[in-house]
Design a protein around this motif. Structure first.
Motif, short mmCIF file in Angstrom:
data_model
loop_
_atom_site.label_atom_id
_atom_site.label_comp_id
_atom_site.label_asym_id
_atom_site.label_seq_id
_atom_site.Cartn_x
_atom_site.Cartn_y
_atom_site.Cartn_z
N ASP A 205 8.67 -7.20 0.57
CA ASP A 205 8.60 -8.36 1.46
C ASP A 205 8.26 -9.64 0.70
OD1 ASP A 205 9.20 -6.82 3.68
OD2 ASP A 205 7.11 -6.61 4.34
N GLU A 206 7.42 -9.50 -0.32
CA GLU A 206 6.99 -10.66 -1.10
C GLU A 206 8.00 -11.05 -2.17
OE1 GLU A 206 3.14 -9.73 -2.68
OE2 GLU A 206 2.32 -9.23 -0.70
N GLY A 207 9.04 -10.24 -2.34
CA GLY A 207 10.06 -10.53 -3.33
C GLY A 207 9.65 -10.20 -4.76
N VAL A 208 8.62 -9.39 -4.90
CA VAL A 208 8.16 -9.00 -6.24
C VAL A 208 9.17 -8.08 -6.91
CG1 VAL A 208 6.33 -7.88 -7.58
CG2 VAL A 208 5.76 -9.28 -5.58
N GLY A 209 9.80 -7.22 -6.11
CA GLY A 209 10.79 -6.30 -6.66
C GLY A 209 11.69 -5.75 -5.56
N THR A 210 12.79 -5.18 -5.96
CA THR A 210 13.70 -4.54 -5.02
C THR A 210 13.22 -3.11 -4.76
OG1 THR A 210 15.12 -3.64 -6.75
CG2 THR A 210 15.63 -5.88 -5.93
N PRO A 211 13.67 -2.47 -3.68
CA PRO A 211 13.29 -1.07 -3.46
C PRO A 211 13.63 -0.17 -4.64
CG PRO A 211 14.18 -1.97 -1.44
CD PRO A 211 14.38 -3.03 -2.50
N ALA A 212 14.79 -0.38 -5.24
CA ALA A 212 15.18 0.46 -6.39
C ALA A 212 14.24 0.24 -7.57
CB ALA A 212 16.62 0.16 -6.80
N GLN A 213 13.88 -1.01 -7.83
CA GLN A 213 12.96 -1.31 -8.93
C GLN A 213 11.58 -0.72 -8.64
OE1 GLN A 213 12.22 -5.48 -9.48
NE2 GLN A 213 10.88 -5.20 -11.24
N ILE A 214 11.09 -0.89 -7.42
CA ILE A 214 9.78 -0.38 -7.05
C ILE A 214 9.74 1.14 -7.16
CG2 ILE A 214 8.12 -0.18 -5.15
CD1 ILE A 214 9.20 -3.01 -4.25
N ASP A 215 10.80 1.79 -6.73
CA ASP A 215 10.87 3.26 -6.87
C ASP A 215 10.84 3.67 -8.34
OD1 ASP A 215 10.86 3.74 -4.17
OD2 ASP A 215 12.84 4.68 -4.09
N ARG A 216 11.58 2.94 -9.18
CA ARG A 216 11.59 3.27 -10.62
C ARG A 216 10.20 3.13 -11.22
NH1 ARG A 216 11.34 0.02 -14.71
NH2 ARG A 216 12.12 -1.82 -13.59
N VAL A 217 9.54 2.03 -10.93
CA VAL A 217 8.21 1.80 -11.49
C VAL A 217 7.23 2.87 -10.98
CG1 VAL A 217 6.25 0.20 -11.59
CG2 VAL A 217 8.59 -0.68 -11.78
N ALA A 218 7.35 3.23 -9.72
CA ALA A 218 6.49 4.28 -9.16
C ALA A 218 6.69 5.60 -9.90
CB ALA A 218 6.77 4.46 -7.67
N ARG A 219 7.94 5.94 -10.18
CA ARG A 219 8.20 7.19 -10.91
C ARG A 219 7.55 7.14 -12.29
NH1 ARG A 219 13.42 6.34 -8.68
NH2 ARG A 219 14.21 5.62 -10.70
N GLU A 220 7.52 5.96 -12.89
CA GLU A 220 6.95 5.83 -14.23
C GLU A 220 5.43 5.80 -14.21
OE1 GLU A 220 10.77 3.14 -15.81
OE2 GLU A 220 8.81 2.20 -15.48
N CYS A 221 4.85 4.99 -13.33
CA CYS A 221 3.40 4.78 -13.40
C CYS A 221 2.60 5.86 -12.66
CB CYS A 221 3.02 3.39 -12.90
SG CYS A 221 3.06 3.17 -11.11
N MET A 222 3.22 6.49 -11.66
CA MET A 222 2.52 7.54 -10.92
C MET A 222 3.06 8.93 -11.26
SD MET A 222 0.41 5.64 -9.27
CE MET A 222 -0.40 6.90 -8.31
N GLU A 223 4.11 8.97 -12.06
CA GLU A 223 4.74 10.23 -12.46
C GLU A 223 5.13 11.06 -11.23
OE1 GLU A 223 2.85 12.45 -15.55
OE2 GLU A 223 2.30 10.66 -16.69
N VAL A 224 5.80 10.39 -10.30
CA VAL A 224 6.29 11.06 -9.10
C VAL A 224 7.78 11.33 -9.24
CG1 VAL A 224 4.53 10.19 -7.53
CG2 VAL A 224 6.57 8.81 -7.97
N ALA A 225 8.26 12.37 -8.58
CA ALA A 225 9.67 12.72 -8.66
C ALA A 225 10.53 11.74 -7.89
CB ALA A 225 9.89 14.14 -8.14
N ALA A 226 9.99 11.21 -6.79
CA ALA A 226 10.72 10.27 -5.94
C ALA A 226 9.82 9.09 -5.61
CB ALA A 226 11.20 10.94 -4.66
N GLY A 227 10.40 7.88 -5.65
CA GLY A 227 9.62 6.69 -5.35
C GLY A 227 9.32 6.55 -3.87
N PRO A 228 8.47 5.59 -3.51
CA PRO A 228 8.03 5.47 -2.11
C PRO A 228 9.14 5.17 -1.12
CG PRO A 228 7.31 3.58 -3.44
CD PRO A 228 7.80 4.62 -4.38
N PHE A 229 10.15 4.39 -1.51
CA PHE A 229 11.23 4.09 -0.56
C PHE A 229 12.09 5.31 -0.29
CE2 PHE A 229 10.13 -0.25 -1.79
CZ PHE A 229 10.11 -0.86 -0.54
#
Length: 365
Positions: A205-229
Motif C-alpha cells: 500500500d505504501e509503494g515500498v515494494g510489489t507483491p512479487a518483490q515482497i514475497d521474494r524478500v520474505a523467502r530470503e529473510c525469513m527462509e520461508v517456502a512461500a511469501g506472504p502474498f
C-alpha cells in the motif's frame, strides 16, 4: 484414548480436515453441517483424501476404507448428543459461534466437552455462551488439518486444568503436536503470522515494494517456502482480514492494512506477477518491516506467557514452514539488532518495547 467419539460441527475445509485426521487415528467421528450439499462436500473431502492415500500406496485400500467408515454425517445437531467431545468449526464470527453454543446447551450431556477451532477469538469470551465454562476450551487445528501436525490447545480462564491436560494428551495420541496456550487473541501462532501478512500488505500500500518483490524478500529473510502474498492467496485474503480484525484489541500496530480493510471479506486474490526485482534499499526496508511484524508480537506473547519460545518455534517450523523460526532467528541476530528492527513498531505505533527483548540471545534456554 481420552475421548472416544468426537462430533465436529461445520463440514467445511477445517471441519472435514479435522474429521479426516481423527478418522485416520481410529476415532469415531460425527460430522455435522446444516445442509445436505455442505455435508456432502465435507464427506466427499474425507473420502477423496483416503482414496488418494490408497492410490499412492501410503496405506492399503482396506485401511483407507476403514478410515472413511469412521466418519458418519448428519444435518441435525442432535447427532452429536452421544459424543464426549464436540469441536466447533463454523464461521469465524463471534455471534455465529455464540448462537451455536446456546443450541448445544440443550443437546450435549453435562459430561461432554465443547471445543472451538477458532484461530484468534478469545476462548474465555466464547465460553460464556456454554452452560459449563469449565468444560470449554480451544482446539485450533492448522490447515490443512488432515496433515498439519500442529494444534493449539487453549485454556480459557475457567477451563478445568485436568480437562486441559486431557486435551493435550488426546492431541498427542491422535498424531498431533500440541502447543499449550494461554488465552490471548491470536494465541501463539496467528499472533505473529497474521500481522506478518498484514505488514506485507502495508508495504504494498505504501509503494515500498510489489507483491512479487515482497514475497521474494520474505523467502530470503525469513527462509520461508512461500511469501506472504502467495500464502494469503492460498488461505484467501478475506480470511486474513477477519483474523487481523480479531487481533485489534492488542493495539495500534494490529490495525488492518488499507487494502485488506477496503476490500473486507469480498472474494479476491492479490495479483503477484512475476517481476520480483527491486533495489537494495527497498529490499532492506521490506526485510526489516517483515521481521519486525513477526518479532514484536512474539516478544509480546512471551511477556504475556502465552506459550513457550520452543513451542512458538515448533509451530512456526511445522505449521508455517518457516526455515528460521522467530525465536531462533532473534537469538541468532542478537539483542541490539532485534532492538533496531522492533523499534520501527514501538516508535511508529507508540507501543512499549517488550521486556522479553532482554532475553534475546537465550530465548529458547
Amino acid at each position: 484414548m481420552s475421548f472416544q467419539k468426537v462430533g465436529i460441527i461445520g463440514a467445511g475445509t477445517m471441519g472435514s480436515g479435522i474429521a479426516t485426521s481423527l478418522a485416520g487415528q481410529g476415532v469415531d467421528v460425527t460430522l455435522v453441517d446444516m445442509t445436505d450439499a455442505a455435508l456432502e462436500r465435507g464427506m466427499g473431502a474425507v473420502k477423496k483424501f483416503y482414496d488418494r492415500a490408497a492410490e499412492k500406496g501410503k496405506m492399503s485400500a482396506d485401511d483407507a476404507a476403514a478410515a472413511v467408515a469412521k466418519v458418519e454425517g448428519a444435518t441435525d445437531f442432535q447427532a452429536v448428543a452421544d459424543c464426549d467431545l464436540v469441536i466447533e468449526a463454523v464461521f469465524e464470527e463471534f455471534s455465529v459461534k455464540e448462537t451455536l453454543y446456546k443450541k448445544l446447551n440443550a443437546i450435549l450431556p453435562d459430561s461432554a466437552v465443547l471445543a472451538t477451532n477458532t484461530s484468534a477469538l478469545k476462548v474465555s469470551e466464547l465460553a460464556e455462551a456454554y452452560k459449563d465454562t469449565s468444560r470449554f476450551l480451544g482446539l485450533h487445528y492448522f490447515n490443512p488439518a488432515a496433515i498439519n501436525p500442529i494444534v493449539e490447545v487453549v485454556r480459557g480462564e475457567k477451563t478445568d486444568p485436568a480437562l486441559f491436560d486431557r486435551a493435550l494428551e488426546f492431541c498427542r495420541k491422535t498424531g498431533k503436536k500440541p502447543i499449550a496456550c494461554k488465552d490471548h487473541y491470536g494465541f501463539a501462532i496467528n499472533r505473529f503470522f497474521v500481522p506478518y501478512g498484514n505488514e506485507a500488505v502495508r508495504l504494498m500500500d505504501e509503494g515500498v515494494g510489489t507483491p512479487a518483490q515482497i514475497d521474494r524478500v520474505a523467502r530470503e529473510c525469513m527462509e520461508v517456502a512461500a511469501g506472504p502474498f502467495m500464502v494469503m492467496n492460498l488461505v484467501k485474503p478475506k480470511i486474513m482480514y477477519h483474523a487481523q480484525n480479531n487481533l485489534g484489541p492488542h493495539g495500534a500496530f494490529y490495525a488492518i492494512a488499507d487494502t485488506l480493510k477496503t476490500r473486507g471479506d469480498s472474494d479476491y486474490e492479490f495479483e503477484i506477477g512475476e517481476d520480483a526485482s527491486g533495489d537494495e534499499a527497498a529490499d532492506q526496508k521490506i526485510a526489516d518491516r517483515l521481521r519486525a511484524a513477526v518479532f514484536f508480537p512474539v516478544l509480546q506473547e512471551l511477556d504475556e506467557d502465552v506459550a513457550s519460545a520452543a513451542d512458538i518455534d515448533m509451530g512456526a517450523a511445522l505449521a508455517l514452514r518457516f526455515g528460521k523460526a522467530p525465536c531462533e532467528l532473534m537469538d541468532a541476530l542478537g539483542r541490539d539488532e532485534v532492538r533496531r528492527i522492533v523499534a520501527h513498531v514501538t516508535e511508529t505505533y507508540d507501543h512499549a518495547m517488550p521486556a522479553s527483548l532482554e532475553r534475546v540471545g537465550r530465548l529458547r534456554d
